[in-house]
Design a protein around this motif. Sequence first.
Motif, PDB file in Angstrom:
ATOM      1  N   ARG A  44      -4.730 -10.789  -5.240  1.00 13.64           N
ATOM      2  CA  ARG A  44      -4.390  -9.849  -4.167  1.00 13.64           C
ATOM      3  C   ARG A  44      -3.284  -8.896  -4.634  1.00 13.64           C
ATOM      4  NH1 ARG A  44      -3.146 -13.234  -0.228  1.00 13.64           N
ATOM      5  NH2 ARG A  44      -5.254 -13.186   0.631  1.00 13.64           N
ATOM      6  N   ARG A  48      -3.748  -4.821  -5.019  1.00 14.54           N
ATOM      7  CA  ARG A  48      -2.909  -3.862  -4.290  1.00 14.54           C
ATOM      8  C   ARG A  48      -2.075  -2.980  -5.217  1.00 14.54           C
ATOM      9  NH1 ARG A  48      -0.607  -7.347   0.861  1.00 14.54           N
ATOM     10  NH2 ARG A  48      -2.642  -7.740   1.824  1.00 14.54           N
ATOM     11  N   GLY A  56      -4.818   1.237  -2.547  1.00 18.29           N
ATOM     12  CA  GLY A  56      -3.509   1.319  -1.905  1.00 18.29           C
ATOM     13  C   GLY A  56      -3.442   2.410  -0.849  1.00 18.29           C
ATOM     14  N   ARG A  89      -8.490  -3.638   5.023  1.00 17.30           N
ATOM     15  CA  ARG A  89      -7.788  -4.552   4.106  1.00 17.30           C
ATOM     16  C   ARG A  89      -8.319  -5.973   4.252  1.00 17.30           C
ATOM     17  NH1 ARG A  89      -2.662  -5.096   6.238  1.00 17.30           N
ATOM     18  NH2 ARG A  89      -3.367  -7.079   7.045  1.00 17.30           N
ATOM     19  N   GLU A  93     -10.207  -7.855   1.200  1.00 20.80           N
ATOM     20  CA  GLU A  93      -9.543  -9.020   0.638  1.00 20.80           C
ATOM     21  C   GLU A  93     -10.263 -10.325   0.963  1.00 20.80           C
ATOM     22  OE1 GLU A  93      -5.299  -8.662   1.269  1.00 20.80           O
ATOM     23  OE2 GLU A  93      -5.304  -6.696   0.284  1.00 20.80           O
TER      24      GLU A  93
END
Length: 109
Positions: A44, A48, A56, A89, A93
């Motif tokens: 993760r 990012r 991002g 996100r 993820e």
Amino acid sequence: MKAEAMTKAQLVEEEGYHAEVSRYIHLNPVRVQEYRKRSVQERRRHLRDFPWSSYGCYIGLWKAPEWLRMEAVLGEWSGKLGEQMRRYRRFVEEGLLRDLKSPYDGAVE
């Protein structure tokens, strides 16, 4: 990877498909052999922080350049921009927890 596969373009029109393709692409930095065995937290963090990715921007960590159009992807979630970014996100993820099938499998050429 074959050279022809690297130069191929796919038209993305179907609703819901933008997010699938975007997630698949954004997860590429952690799909490489070096990161496959690392912890979810390490993957993760790398995802990012990866400097050659727009991820991002999509999740609100970096200011998006003027040329980056995120509406097609983020617009698949309701709410204001901040909520869309949070939902995207979580969606991306979630892919750190399991292997995802390529959205290109079964695409018509």
